[in-house]
Design a protein around this motif. Structure first.
Motif, PDB file in Angstrom:
ATOM      1  N   LYS A  47       0.728  -1.173  -0.093  1.00  0.00           N
ATOM      2  CA  LYS A  47      -0.089  -0.142  -0.156  1.00  0.00           C
ATOM      3  C   LYS A  47       1.005   1.325   0.100  1.00  0.00           C
ATOM      4  O   LYS A  47       1.949   1.425   0.960  1.00  0.00           O
ATOM      5  CB  LYS A  47      -1.053   0.012   1.293  1.00  0.00           C
ATOM      6  N   GLY A  48       0.637   2.338  -0.789  1.00  0.00           N
ATOM      7  CA  GLY A  48       1.368   3.331  -0.885  1.00  0.00           C
ATOM      8  C   GLY A  48       2.348   3.453  -1.911  1.00  0.00           C
ATOM      9  O   GLY A  48       3.486   3.783  -1.790  1.00  0.00           O
ATOM     10  N   MET A  49       2.352   2.418  -2.964  1.00  0.00           N
ATOM     11  CA  MET A  49       3.389   2.482  -4.145  1.00  0.00           C
ATOM     12  C   MET A  49       4.735   2.272  -3.590  1.00  0.00           C
ATOM     13  O   MET A  49       5.719   2.695  -3.644  1.00  0.00           O
ATOM     14  CB  MET A  49       3.163   3.699  -4.969  1.00  0.00           C
ATOM     15  N   CYS A  50       4.876   1.045  -2.846  1.00  0.00           N
ATOM     16  CA  CYS A  50       5.885   0.773  -2.241  1.00  0.00           C
ATOM     17  C   CYS A  50       6.440  -0.683  -2.580  1.00  0.00           C
ATOM     18  O   CYS A  50       5.943  -1.688  -2.372  1.00  0.00           O
ATOM     19  CB  CYS A  50       6.267   0.655  -0.660  1.00  0.00           C
ATOM     20  N   TYR A  51       7.734  -0.925  -3.284  1.00  0.00           N
ATOM     21  CA  TYR A  51       8.223  -2.203  -3.407  1.00  0.00           C
ATOM     22  C   TYR A  51       9.369  -2.418  -2.426  1.00  0.00           C
ATOM     23  O   TYR A  51      10.482  -1.858  -2.418  1.00  0.00           O
ATOM     24  CB  TYR A  51       8.944  -2.365  -4.690  1.00  0.00           C
ATOM     25  N   GLY A  52       9.305  -3.118  -1.188  1.00  0.00           N
ATOM     26  CA  GLY A  52      10.172  -3.334  -0.400  1.00  0.00           C
ATOM     27  C   GLY A  52      10.523  -1.711   0.369  1.00  0.00           C
ATOM     28  O   GLY A  52       9.557  -1.203   0.673  1.00  0.00           O
ATOM     29  N   ASP A  53      11.776  -1.437   0.410  1.00  0.00           N
ATOM     30  CA  ASP A  53      12.252  -0.027   0.767  1.00  0.00           C
ATOM     31  C   ASP A  53      11.918   1.076  -0.199  1.00  0.00           C
ATOM     32  O   ASP A  53      12.203   2.170   0.241  1.00  0.00           O
ATOM     33  CB  ASP A  53      13.460   0.033   1.412  1.00  0.00           C
ATOM     34  N   ASP A  54      11.702   0.696  -1.309  1.00  0.00           N
ATOM     35  CA  ASP A  54      11.552   1.788  -2.514  1.00  0.00           C
ATOM     36  C   ASP A  54      10.060   2.164  -2.568  1.00  0.00           C
ATOM     37  O   ASP A  54       9.080   1.390  -1.853  1.00  0.00           O
ATOM     38  CB  ASP A  54      11.777   0.843  -3.974  1.00  0.00           C
ATOM     39  N   ALA A  55      10.196   3.552  -3.045  1.00  0.00           N
ATOM     40  CA  ALA A  55       8.752   3.861  -3.021  1.00  0.00           C
ATOM     41  C   ALA A  55       8.513   4.713  -4.399  1.00  0.00           C
ATOM     42  O   ALA A  55       9.554   5.246  -4.985  1.00  0.00           O
ATOM     43  CB  ALA A  55       8.367   4.895  -1.869  1.00  0.00           C
ATOM     44  N   CYS A  56       7.364   5.123  -5.081  1.00  0.00           N
ATOM     45  CA  CYS A  56       7.054   5.698  -6.115  1.00  0.00           C
ATOM     46  C   CYS A  56       5.820   6.542  -6.231  1.00  0.00           C
ATOM     47  O   CYS A  56       5.078   6.033  -5.306  1.00  0.00           O
ATOM     48  CB  CYS A  56       7.282   4.832  -7.092  1.00  0.00           C
ATOM     49  N   PHE A  57       5.583   7.287  -7.073  1.00  0.00           N
ATOM     50  CA  PHE A  57       4.326   8.026  -7.136  1.00  0.00           C
ATOM     51  C   PHE A  57       4.094   8.396  -8.758  1.00  0.00           C
ATOM     52  O   PHE A  57       4.948   8.735  -9.441  1.00  0.00           O
ATOM     53  CB  PHE A  57       4.132   9.149  -6.388  1.00  0.00           C
ATOM     54  N   ILE A  58       2.791   8.249  -9.232  1.00  0.00           N
ATOM     55  CA  ILE A  58       2.411   8.974 -10.530  1.00  0.00           C
ATOM     56  C   ILE A  58       1.331   9.805 -10.035  1.00  0.00           C
ATOM     57  O   ILE A  58       0.248   9.643  -9.857  1.00  0.00           O
ATOM     58  CB  ILE A  58       1.995   7.673 -11.177  1.00  0.00           C
ATOM     59  N   ALA A  59       1.345  11.101 -10.660  1.00  0.00           N
ATOM     60  CA  ALA A  59       0.402  12.199 -10.312  1.00  0.00           C
ATOM     61  C   ALA A  59       0.294  12.993 -11.514  1.00  0.00           C
ATOM     62  O   ALA A  59       1.205  13.099 -12.401  1.00  0.00           O
ATOM     63  CB  ALA A  59       0.669  12.977  -9.203  1.00  0.00           C
ATOM     64  N   ARG A  60      -1.148  13.226 -11.500  1.00  0.00           N
ATOM     65  CA  ARG A  60      -1.407  14.207 -12.971  1.00  0.00           C
ATOM     66  C   ARG A  60      -2.172  15.383 -12.378  1.00  0.00           C
ATOM     67  O   ARG A  60      -2.718  15.611 -11.534  1.00  0.00           O
ATOM     68  CB  ARG A  60      -2.464  13.303 -13.652  1.00  0.00           C
ATOM     69  N   HIS A  61      -1.686  16.593 -13.188  1.00  0.00           N
ATOM     70  CA  HIS A  61      -2.369  18.016 -12.742  1.00  0.00           C
ATOM     71  C   HIS A  61      -2.649  18.565 -14.062  1.00  0.00           C
ATOM     72  O   HIS A  61      -2.216  18.126 -15.253  1.00  0.00           O
ATOM     73  CB  HIS A  61      -1.354  18.807 -11.866  1.00  0.00           C
ATOM     74  N   ARG A  62      -3.485  19.406 -14.144  1.00  0.00           N
ATOM     75  CA  ARG A  62      -3.899  19.901 -15.390  1.00  0.00           C
ATOM     76  C   ARG A  62      -2.875  20.549 -16.424  1.00  0.00           C
ATOM     77  O   ARG A  62      -2.636  20.601 -17.488  1.00  0.00           O
ATOM     78  CB  ARG A  62      -5.020  21.084 -15.154  1.00  0.00           C
ATOM     79  N   SER A  63      -1.599  21.124 -15.541  1.00  0.00           N
ATOM     80  CA  SER A  63      -0.529  21.684 -16.218  1.00  0.00           C
ATOM     81  C   SER A  63       0.682  20.513 -16.584  1.00  0.00           C
ATOM     82  O   SER A  63       1.612  20.749 -17.503  1.00  0.00           O
ATOM     83  CB  SER A  63       0.070  22.894 -15.457  1.00  0.00           C
ATOM     84  N   ALA A  64       0.823  19.484 -15.719  1.00  0.00           N
ATOM     85  CA  ALA A  64       1.841  18.683 -15.974  1.00  0.00           C
ATOM     86  C   ALA A  64       1.494  17.368 -15.468  1.00  0.00           C
ATOM     87  O   ALA A  64       0.421  16.873 -14.854  1.00  0.00           O
ATOM     88  CB  ALA A  64       2.988  19.154 -15.317  1.00  0.00           C
ATOM     89  N   ASP A  65       2.454  16.102 -15.967  1.00  0.00           N
ATOM     90  CA  ASP A  65       2.333  14.890 -15.345  1.00  0.00           C
ATOM     91  C   ASP A  65       3.736  14.763 -14.615  1.00  0.00           C
ATOM     92  O   ASP A  65       4.773  15.154 -15.035  1.00  0.00           O
ATOM     93  CB  ASP A  65       2.404  13.841 -16.368  1.00  0.00           C
ATOM     94  N   VAL A  66       3.499  14.139 -13.165  1.00  0.00           N
ATOM     95  CA  VAL A  66       4.733  14.180 -12.544  1.00  0.00           C
ATOM     96  C   VAL A  66       4.994  12.874 -11.878  1.00  0.00           C
ATOM     97  O   VAL A  66       3.669  12.106 -11.604  1.00  0.00           O
ATOM     98  CB  VAL A  66       4.578  15.246 -11.300  1.00  0.00           C
ATOM     99  N   LEU A  67       6.023  12.225 -11.955  1.00  0.00           N
ATOM    100  CA  LEU A  67       6.308  10.923 -11.171  1.00  0.00           C
ATOM    101  C   LEU A  67       7.643  10.954 -10.559  1.00  0.00           C
ATOM    102  O   LEU A  67       8.290  11.712 -10.747  1.00  0.00           O
ATOM    103  CB  LEU A  67       6.153   9.836 -12.273  1.00  0.00           C
ATOM    104  N   GLY A  68       7.755  10.020  -9.729  1.00  0.00           N
ATOM    105  CA  GLY A  68       8.825  10.056  -8.955  1.00  0.00           C
ATOM    106  C   GLY A  68       9.282   8.613  -8.202  1.00  0.00           C
ATOM    107  O   GLY A  68       8.242   7.558  -8.032  1.00  0.00           O
TER     108      GLY A  68
END
Length: 297
Positions: A47-68
């Protein structure tokens, strides 16, 4: 002889023709994720976009797509601290800032900085360290803006070749730049870098460009040529195809990580630093695979 008036008309037509060819469409990223915790033999997403000790996110805003992506430093486990808590909280904070519109597309380091300082001011104590890589696609300008701190990173592939990539940041062998929050008695002892130290870049992207963002668990086990071989299997821009390719890349890296006879990029880097090492590097692996496509609301 051409008259001045006729010449002016020709120039005007050329300028207007160039403007007409400018791509006025908004771009977006179609992104799929896959990963493995090093303690699991199958890809399991916590839960929370986490593989082991790694984490990630994918987010969308009207001006941009952002991921980390972020890679929690496992050494904290020796002190009774869950390393995934820091990376997950950092990525969740970045995602919230994007969804709330509290960011500037051309400044991914600003997202990282604001998130980190929110963690520092958090009333609930949080300890740990993490690398981080943030990628932002500005829809209207078609520019990709990136910030990378440590040894996670990204590749941009066009026409089967790597045209852009992040620079790895290491203090010394196997010791990447990292954001940290340490207990007061350990401040100044625990390695901690400023988010502003992240390597930043900006460049134009084209429709069909492939962007692969990942933690070091991928790059330490798969050289570019292997990644490119897998990306050749990506035939279209639909989510299912991207997901299948992301899984194929993550699975291959996971298998290589446990091959004792494989000369991995990590092992080669270790040998370059005077260490006699062979084999893959068991580690958490997070892969975000994106294709630049025309934006559809």
């Amino acid at each position: 002889m051409i008259s001045v008036l006729s010449y002016g008309r020709l120039v005007a037509r050329a300028v207007l023709g160039g403007l007409a060819q400018t791509d006025s469409r908004d771009y977006s990223l179609v992104t799929a994720s896959c990963g493995f915790g090093k303690d699991f033999r199958k890809g399991i997403l916590k839960k929370g976009m986490c593989y082991g000790d790694d984490a990630c996110f994918i987010a969308r805003h009207r001006s941009a797509d952002v991921l980390g992506v972020a890679d929690g430093v496992g050494g904290w486990r020796d002190y009774g601290v869950d390393p995934s808590q820091f990376s997950v909280t950092l990525m969740k904070t970045c995602e919230r800032l994007v969804r709330e519109g509290r960011f500037t597309p051309c400044s991914p380091v600003g997202i990282l900085t604001t998130s980190y300082y929110e963690l520092l001011q958090n009333k609930v104590p949080l300890l740990g360290s993490s690398t981080a890589c943030i990628v932002v696609l500005d829809r209207r300008s078609h520019r990709l803006h990136t910030a990378n701190l440590g040894d996670s990173g990204f590749l941009v592939v066009r026409g089967g070749e790597v045209v852009h990539r992040s620079d790895e940041q290491q203090h010394y062998f196997n010791t990447p730049f990292q954001l940290s929050i340490a207990p007061p008695e350990a401040e100044g002892v625990v390695l901690s870098d400023s988010p502003e130290a992240a390597d930043s870049s900006s460049f134009d992207v084209q429709l069909g460009d492939i962007i692969l963002t990942a933690t070091d668990g991928l790059f330490d086990n798969m050289p570019d040529y292997m990644i490119l071989q897998e990306l050749k299997k990506l035939k279209n821009t639909n989510y299912e195809s991207i997901q299948q390719t992301a899984r194929s890349i993550a699975e291959q890296a996971h298998e290589l990580a446990y091959d004792p006879n494989y000369m991995s990029p990590f092992a080669q880097f270790a040998c370059d630093n005077g260490l006699n090492v062979r084999g893959g590097k068991p580690d958490d692996i997070t892969v975000l695979l994106s294709i630049v496509a025309e934006y559809t609301d």
